[in-house]
Motif scaffolding. Structure first.
Motif, PDB file in Angstrom:
ATOM      1  N   TYR A 121       0.826  -1.207   0.000  1.00 39.05           N
ATOM      2  CA  TYR A 121       0.000   0.000   0.000  1.00 39.05           C
ATOM      3  C   TYR A 121       0.861   1.258   0.000  1.00 39.05           C
ATOM      4  CZ  TYR A 121       1.286   0.328   4.910  1.00 39.05           C
ATOM      5  OH  TYR A 121       2.013   0.427   6.079  1.00 39.05           O
ATOM      6  N   SER A 122       2.145   1.131   0.334  1.00 37.86           N
ATOM      7  CA  SER A 122       3.009   2.301   0.520  1.00 37.86           C
ATOM      8  C   SER A 122       3.759   2.702  -0.743  1.00 37.86           C
ATOM      9  CB  SER A 122       4.016   2.044   1.650  1.00 37.86           C
ATOM     10  OG  SER A 122       4.945   1.038   1.267  1.00 37.86           O
ATOM     11  N   TYR A 123       3.528   2.012  -1.844  1.00 33.85           N
ATOM     12  CA  TYR A 123       4.120   2.403  -3.119  1.00 33.85           C
ATOM     13  C   TYR A 123       3.257   1.833  -4.239  1.00 33.85           C
ATOM     14  CZ  TYR A 123       6.081  -2.346  -3.000  1.00 33.85           C
ATOM     15  OH  TYR A 123       6.233  -3.703  -2.919  1.00 33.85           O
ATOM     16  N   VAL A 124       3.450   2.357  -5.446  1.00 34.52           N
ATOM     17  CA  VAL A 124       2.642   1.935  -6.581  1.00 34.52           C
ATOM     18  C   VAL A 124       3.297   0.709  -7.226  1.00 34.52           C
ATOM     19  CG1 VAL A 124       1.618   2.603  -8.770  1.00 34.52           C
ATOM     20  CG2 VAL A 124       1.906   4.307  -6.962  1.00 34.52           C
ATOM     21  N   GLU A 125       2.681  -0.423  -7.058  1.00 35.37           N
ATOM     22  CA  GLU A 125       3.236  -1.657  -7.619  1.00 35.37           C
ATOM     23  C   GLU A 125       3.275  -1.587  -9.147  1.00 35.37           C
ATOM     24  OE1 GLU A 125       2.401  -5.572  -5.510  1.00 35.37           O
ATOM     25  OE2 GLU A 125       0.567  -4.432  -5.099  1.00 35.37           O
ATOM     26  N   ASP A 126       4.233  -2.275  -9.734  1.00 36.76           N
ATOM     27  CA  ASP A 126       4.390  -2.426 -11.184  1.00 36.76           C
ATOM     28  C   ASP A 126       4.899  -1.160 -11.879  1.00 36.76           C
ATOM     29  OD1 ASP A 126       3.363  -5.028 -10.946  1.00 36.76           O
ATOM     30  OD2 ASP A 126       1.307  -4.314 -11.226  1.00 36.76           O
ATOM     31  N   LEU A 127       4.797  -0.009 -11.239  1.00 32.09           N
ATOM     32  CA  LEU A 127       5.259   1.224 -11.862  1.00 32.09           C
ATOM     33  C   LEU A 127       6.491   1.806 -11.166  1.00 32.09           C
ATOM     34  CD1 LEU A 127       1.868   3.051 -12.601  1.00 32.09           C
ATOM     35  CD2 LEU A 127       3.358   1.862 -14.228  1.00 32.09           C
ATOM     36  N   ALA A 128       6.543   1.684  -9.848  1.00 30.02           N
ATOM     37  CA  ALA A 128       7.681   2.233  -9.102  1.00 30.02           C
ATOM     38  C   ALA A 128       8.901   1.335  -9.269  1.00 30.02           C
ATOM     39  CB  ALA A 128       7.327   2.369  -7.624  1.00 30.02           C
ATOM     40  N   GLN A 129      10.060   1.966  -9.249  1.00 25.27           N
ATOM     41  CA  GLN A 129      11.315   1.215  -9.261  1.00 25.27           C
ATOM     42  C   GLN A 129      11.738   0.952  -7.824  1.00 25.27           C
ATOM     43  OE1 GLN A 129      14.500   3.022 -11.490  1.00 25.27           O
ATOM     44  NE2 GLN A 129      16.062   1.740 -10.532  1.00 25.27           N
ATOM     45  N   LEU A 130      11.973  -0.314  -7.491  1.00 21.43           N
ATOM     46  CA  LEU A 130      12.379  -0.699  -6.139  1.00 21.43           C
ATOM     47  C   LEU A 130      13.835  -1.140  -6.154  1.00 21.43           C
ATOM     48  CD1 LEU A 130       9.286  -2.805  -4.963  1.00 21.43           C
ATOM     49  CD2 LEU A 130       9.633  -0.331  -4.835  1.00 21.43           C
ATOM     50  N   THR A 131      14.607  -0.565  -5.263  1.00 20.77           N
ATOM     51  CA  THR A 131      16.019  -0.913  -5.138  1.00 20.77           C
ATOM     52  C   THR A 131      16.269  -1.411  -3.723  1.00 20.77           C
ATOM     53  OG1 THR A 131      16.590   0.849  -6.700  1.00 20.77           O
ATOM     54  CG2 THR A 131      18.383  -0.088  -5.376  1.00 20.77           C
ATOM     55  N   PRO A 132      16.796  -2.622  -3.570  1.00 22.30           N
ATOM     56  CA  PRO A 132      17.030  -3.139  -2.212  1.00 22.30           C
ATOM     57  C   PRO A 132      17.972  -2.241  -1.420  1.00 22.30           C
ATOM     58  CG  PRO A 132      17.235  -4.893  -3.839  1.00 22.30           C
ATOM     59  CD  PRO A 132      17.158  -3.607  -4.605  1.00 22.30           C
ATOM     60  N   ILE A 133      17.672  -2.092  -0.151  1.00 24.10           N
ATOM     61  CA  ILE A 133      18.562  -1.378   0.758  1.00 24.10           C
ATOM     62  C   ILE A 133      19.547  -2.390   1.320  1.00 24.10           C
ATOM     63  CG2 ILE A 133      18.736  -0.055   2.905  1.00 24.10           C
ATOM     64  CD1 ILE A 133      15.926   0.993   2.378  1.00 24.10           C
ATOM     65  N   LEU A 134      20.805  -2.249   0.968  1.00 26.53           N
ATOM     66  CA  LEU A 134      21.811  -3.217   1.388  1.00 26.53           C
ATOM     67  C   LEU A 134      22.117  -3.066   2.866  1.00 26.53           C
ATOM     68  CD1 LEU A 134      24.255  -2.945  -1.637  1.00 26.53           C
ATOM     69  CD2 LEU A 134      22.416  -4.605  -1.275  1.00 26.53           C
ATOM     70  N   PRO A 135      22.366  -4.175   3.578  1.00 28.64           N
ATOM     71  CA  PRO A 135      22.739  -4.064   5.000  1.00 28.64           C
ATOM     72  C   PRO A 135      24.099  -3.401   5.121  1.00 28.64           C
ATOM     73  CG  PRO A 135      23.050  -6.300   4.213  1.00 28.64           C
ATOM     74  CD  PRO A 135      22.348  -5.562   3.106  1.00 28.64           C
ATOM     75  N   PRO A 136      24.359  -2.750   6.232  1.00 30.44           N
ATOM     76  CA  PRO A 136      25.648  -2.079   6.413  1.00 30.44           C
ATOM     77  C   PRO A 136      26.788  -3.075   6.492  1.00 30.44           C
ATOM     78  CG  PRO A 136      24.443  -2.120   8.480  1.00 30.44           C
ATOM     79  CD  PRO A 136      23.500  -2.643   7.421  1.00 30.44           C
ATOM     80  N   ARG A 137      27.939  -2.678   6.011  1.00 32.98           N
ATOM     81  CA  ARG A 137      29.118  -3.527   6.116  1.00 32.98           C
ATOM     82  C   ARG A 137      29.569  -3.614   7.567  1.00 32.98           C
ATOM     83  NH1 ARG A 137      32.914  -1.428   1.067  1.00 32.98           N
ATOM     84  NH2 ARG A 137      31.468  -2.022  -0.619  1.00 32.98           N
ATOM     85  N   PRO A 138      30.125  -4.797   7.961  1.00 33.50           N
ATOM     86  CA  PRO A 138      30.635  -4.893   9.340  1.00 33.50           C
ATOM     87  C   PRO A 138      31.715  -3.846   9.566  1.00 33.50           C
ATOM     88  CG  PRO A 138      30.541  -7.049   8.296  1.00 33.50           C
ATOM     89  CD  PRO A 138      30.291  -6.039   7.205  1.00 33.50           C
ATOM     90  N   PRO A 139      31.693  -3.170  10.682  1.00 37.56           N
ATOM     91  CA  PRO A 139      32.715  -2.158  10.948  1.00 37.56           C
ATOM     92  C   PRO A 139      34.087  -2.786  11.130  1.00 37.56           C
ATOM     93  CG  PRO A 139      31.398  -2.558  12.904  1.00 37.56           C
ATOM     94  CD  PRO A 139      30.732  -3.315  11.791  1.00 37.56           C
ATOM     95  N   GLY A 140      35.145  -2.073  10.770  1.00 43.87           N
ATOM     96  CA  GLY A 140      36.508  -2.559  10.968  1.00 43.87           C
ATOM     97  C   GLY A 140      36.855  -2.588  12.438  1.00 43.87           C
ATOM     98  N   PRO A 141      37.847  -3.390  12.821  1.00 48.37           N
ATOM     99  CA  PRO A 141      38.215  -3.475  14.249  1.00 48.37           C
ATOM    100  C   PRO A 141      38.790  -2.163  14.755  1.00 48.37           C
ATOM    101  CG  PRO A 141      39.829  -4.601  12.863  1.00 48.37           C
ATOM    102  CD  PRO A 141      38.682  -4.224  11.966  1.00 48.37           C
ATOM    103  N   THR A 142      38.428  -1.840  15.964  1.00 51.68           N
ATOM    104  CA  THR A 142      38.961  -0.647  16.615  1.00 51.68           C
ATOM    105  C   THR A 142      40.273  -1.003  17.312  1.00 51.68           C
ATOM    106  OG1 THR A 142      37.843  -1.100  18.708  1.00 51.68           O
ATOM    107  CG2 THR A 142      36.594   0.105  17.032  1.00 51.68           C
TER     108      THR A 142
END
Length: 286
Positions: free
Chosen positions: A229-250
């Motif tokens: 319901y929150s976007y127009v199906e079949d017409l809107a372009q959907l791009t996956p939101i990638l998970p954040p990369r693991p942070p480097g060691p401190t």
């Protein structure tokens, strides 16, 4: 593309953003005004109302209203008189566009009645009504004349438009129907839009412009793929939101890892030869 962070509420980005729809959450639209200390009330049905301290601006979030006008915002010269301008976003309008309006309204309110009651003036440097169109034209929206007495600008994909109706309009009709001076909508049919918003004749140009700037912003909007319901199906372009990369060691992580390593073997357990060692020569044969 926006960078991912933990505050993004969604698993896909929707573009163009006029093909997104409501998030079904009212707080983002109310928060800019609540931060000014505006008083919040609820009725018995669950509708929410804000009242400016001078009682000259009254926004309402009306999920239990009589029609599909989810957001209604009116302003008054006289708190006991009729509204001088009114705005409506229907129950499918992207919440971010409502927030753009209320954010601009909060800024105008802090500057006084000359700002939040500033009626448009043709030819004015900062109050000409067609200044609200500039952000759209600058993003490639095209002028159109969809029917008599109406000028419009249309999105490049033909799925959104901002319309301006000429001539005299009835103030009460502007406040209670879609027959307002300005109508912003997305869809393939005006009679059945994906969503719409209306702005009456005397709506301050700066407030309307804040919405048009948000509508044509190229940054996509986050939504949940399952919440169709929150976007127009079949017409809107959907791009996956990638998970954040693991942070480097401190440095602290490195120190902790080093402390966990097994101790090296003692040097006495490994025979070693050095230049100071004396070779054991074989005994001469006799």
């Amino acid at each position: 593309m926006p960078l991912h962070d933990d505050t993004i509420d969604g698993d896909v980005y929707v573009s163009p953003r006029h093909l997104a729809r409501t998030t079904a959450v009212g707080d983002p639209g109310l928060d800019p005004l609540r931060k000014l200390g505006w008083e919040l009330h609820h009725d018995d049905l669950g509708n929410a109302y804000l009242n400016a301290p001078d009682c000259r601006v009254r926004p309402g979030y009306l999920p239990e209203g009589d029609d599909d006008g989810l957001w209604r915002i009116n302003a008054y010269k006289d708190p006991f008189g009729p509204p001088v301008w009114g705005v409506c976003f229907n129950d499918s309008a992207p919440t971010e566009f409502v927030t753009a309006f209320t954010t601009a309204l909060a800024a105008a309110y802090e500057r006084g009645p000359d700002r939040y009651l500033a009626r448009p003036v043709s030819g004015s440097k900062d109050r000409d009504p067609f200044l609200a169109i500039d952000p759209l034209v600058n993003r490639g929206w095209l002028f159109d004349r969809p029917r008599g007495g109406v000028f419009a600008v249309q999105s490049p994909d033909g799925l959104a438009a901002l319309e301006y109706t000429t001539g005299d309009l009835v103030a009460e009709t502007e406040l209670t129907t879609r027959d307002a001076r300005w109508q912003l909508w997305a869809g393939t049919s005006l009679s059945r839009p994906f969503w719409y918003a209306t702005f009456s004749t005397d709506t301050p140009v700066a407030l309307l412009k804040a919405v048009t700037e948000s509508v044509c912003d190229p940054v996509p909007l986050p939504r949940w793929r399952e919440s169709t319901y929150s976007y127009v199906e079949d017409l809107a372009q959907l791009t996956p939101i990638l998970p954040p990369r693991p942070p480097g060691p401190t440095p602290l992580d490195v120190q902790r890892l080093a402390s966990r390593r097994p101790a090296a073997l003692p040097t006495t357990s490994v025979p070693r030869w050095s230049t100071t060692s004396r070779l054991a020569l074989p005994s001469p044969r006799r």
